[in-house]
Each structure stands twice: as structure tokens, then as C-alpha cells.
Design a protein around this motif. Structure first.
Motif, short mmCIF file in Angstrom:
data_model
loop_
_atom_site.label_atom_id
_atom_site.label_comp_id
_atom_site.label_asym_id
_atom_site.label_seq_id
_atom_site.Cartn_x
_atom_site.Cartn_y
_atom_site.Cartn_z
N ILE A 113 2.87 6.19 -7.16
CA ILE A 113 1.88 6.80 -8.13
C ILE A 113 2.25 8.41 -7.68
O ILE A 113 2.09 9.26 -8.64
CB ILE A 113 0.47 6.81 -7.59
CG1 ILE A 113 0.08 5.27 -8.01
CG2 ILE A 113 -0.66 7.62 -8.30
CD1 ILE A 113 -1.37 4.86 -7.39
N GLY A 114 2.40 8.84 -6.62
CA GLY A 114 2.73 10.27 -6.20
C GLY A 114 4.16 10.49 -7.21
O GLY A 114 4.23 11.53 -7.51
N LEU A 130 0.66 -1.09 -0.03
CA LEU A 130 -0.02 0.05 -0.06
C LEU A 130 0.97 1.21 0.04
O LEU A 130 0.61 2.15 -0.56
CB LEU A 130 -0.89 -0.16 1.21
CG LEU A 130 -1.94 -1.14 1.23
CD1 LEU A 130 -2.88 -1.06 2.59
CD2 LEU A 130 -3.02 -0.85 -0.03
N VAL A 131 1.89 1.31 0.91
CA VAL A 131 2.63 2.50 0.97
C VAL A 131 3.65 2.70 -0.50
O VAL A 131 3.55 3.75 -0.66
CB VAL A 131 3.57 2.42 2.30
CG1 VAL A 131 4.77 3.52 2.17
CG2 VAL A 131 2.98 2.29 3.53
N MET A 190 1.29 4.07 -3.23
CA MET A 190 0.99 5.50 -3.10
C MET A 190 2.12 6.26 -3.06
O MET A 190 2.13 7.37 -3.98
CB MET A 190 0.66 5.70 -1.60
CG MET A 190 -0.80 5.26 -1.32
SD MET A 190 -1.60 5.69 0.49
CE MET A 190 -0.23 4.97 1.46
#
Length: 253
Positions: free
Chosen positions: A192-193, A185-186, A189
Motif C-alpha cells: 500500500i505504501g 501484514l508487513v 503495508m
């Protein structure tokens, strides 16, 4: 001019750098799994349960009295504080030098918990060895049970469940599956960032759509970028065409 981002454009940005997102996620999850399974030593938790109950009367029977039950429940917090004092832990440390733990270390490592409105108290401790952890909690319980009549002038501590050092138990740490899920999950994110950040700082115009979007101008001509191999193939084609032309001229003459 400012960029107007819509959902279609966002998906296009992610699709363009999908390889970067996949690479970051795969590397992060792989590293987390390797560290969790190979480098982090497992930690075990052993616990023992005791009940704070009324003392038996002269006939050897325990009378159930609501006031006595409420009194015993209120004593839970008092017993928690007594257990985590040198009055108990000094004795445990002296009687069991094989633990190689001082009274202060025992006080810091021992965990005490209870469920509201119950007379049950749980003593637990974590250690690299389940056998050692179970021996420690059992020793703490027996010392506490022996010392509480001298401290409180009551004998109302009864063993419910003792930690068994012979049973096989799974470690509570590390939780490799949870660590990998959190890493996924981390890293997703973060990746994508990072993709959107790269896209934000990329001011180059690469396609006809970029020209239309950012400059609002029609495309009159398109110069295709050619590599060294393309130039060589184009040269071979031109040479072949010239040879064919020369042969044709000879035949016409």
C-alpha cells in the motif's frame, strides 16, 4: 498545485493498482511459507521441573512452615545462578560427552524460569532433536540434585516433572502460521505504501477527471489512444466504405 487527497481519491488509487498490492502480498506470503516449511529446520524445547522444598525431619515427614517456604522461595534465584556455573556444567559436560557441548555452551543454552511466589523451578533447553534436548535437561537436573548438598549443605531439591524423550512433541520453531500472518501484514503495508509512493511521483494526466482536478479547466476534446490492431480495423472499415461507395457510383451511372 498541491494534491488534495480525500478518502475517495485514496480508494481510487488503491483500486487502480490493486494488482500490485495482490502480487506483492501473494509473493511475500508464498516465499515465507516455503522458507518456513522447507528450509528452516525445526527446533524443539524440552524442560524439567523441580521444587525447592524443606528437608524431611528424622521421622521422614516434611513439615510445612511458612518461614521455611519463604526461605525456599528466596533460594530460587540462588539456585538459578548455581546451575549456570561451571561447578554444575563442567560435570554435565564430562559425564555426557555424547552431547558434544562444552560447559560454556551449556550455560548459554540452558534457560531457567520460575513463577513468582512459588517454589517451582523450570530447566529448559532448545535443540534440533527433542530426544537430545530432554537428555540434556535431565542430566543437568540430576547433576544439580547431587551437587547441591555439597555446595549449600542442604538437600531440598525434588523432581516434579522429568522430560520424556519417548514422547512426540511439536517443534516450537518455526511457527509457520505466525510467520505467514506477519508476512501478510508487513507485505500489505509495504505494498500500500508503494502504491501511494508511485501515485505521488506520477505527474502524468490520463483522464478528463485529472484535467479538471489538477488544472481546473474544461475538456474541449479527447484524443483516444489507438493501437496497431485498432488502426488496422479502422482501415478495413474505411476500405469497405470506399468499396460500397464505388459500387453505388457504378449503379447510379
Amino acid at each position: 498545485m498541491p494534491r488534495e487527497l480525500d478518502l475517495k481519491m485514496l480508494m481510487g488509487v488503491m483500486r487502480k493498482r490493486l494488482w500490485l498490492i495482490v502480487l506483492i502480498v501473494v509473493l511475500s506470503c508464498t516465499a515465507t511459507g516455503v522458507i518456513s516449511y522447507l528450509f528452516i529446520k525445526p527446533t524443539y524445547q524440552a524442560s524439567t521441573k523441580l521444587i525447592i522444598n524443606s528437608s524431611a525431619d528424622q521421622t521422614g515427614q516434611v513439615k510445612l512452615d511458612l518461614n521455611a517456604v519463604n526461605t525456599n522461595i528466596s533460594l530460587i534465584n540462588t539456585y538459578k545462578e548455581i546451575i549456570k556455573t561451571p561447578a554444575i556444567m563442567d560435570i554435565v559436560s564430562k559425564e555426557h560427552p555424547e552431547f558434544a557441548l562444552t560447559a560454556d555452551e551449556l550455560i548459554n543454552n540452558i534457560k531457567l524460569s520460575s513463577v513468582n511466589e512459588t517454589q517451582v523451578l523450570t530447566i529448559s533447553i532448545e535443540d534440533r532433536s527433542y530426544e537430545k534436548a530432554s537428555q540434556i535437561v535431565n542430566a543437568v537436573f540430576h547433576v544439580f540434585q547431587n551437587q547441591i548438598p555439597k555446595i549449600m549443605k542442604v538437600d531440598n531439591v525434588i523432581l516434579l516433572n522429568q522430560a520424556d524423550a519417548t514422547k512426540l512433541h511439536k517443534p516450537i520453531k518455526p511457527n509457520a502460521k505466525l510467520n505467514i500472518a506477519l508476512s501478510f501484514l508487513v507485505s500489505l503495508m509495504i505494498s500500500i505504501g508503494s502504491v501511494f509512493l508511485l501515485e505521488y511521483f506520477d505527474d502524468s494526466i490520463k483522464t478528463e477527471a485529472d484535467v479538471q482536478r489538477y488544472l481546473s479547466l474544461p475538456t474541449l476534446a479527447l484524443i483516444i489512444q489507438m493501437g496497431e490492431g485498432d488502426m488496422k480495423r479502422q482501415g478495413d472499415i474505411i476500405s469497405s466504405q470506399r468499396k460500397v461507395g464505388e459500387i453505388s457510383n457504378v449503379q447510379i451511372r
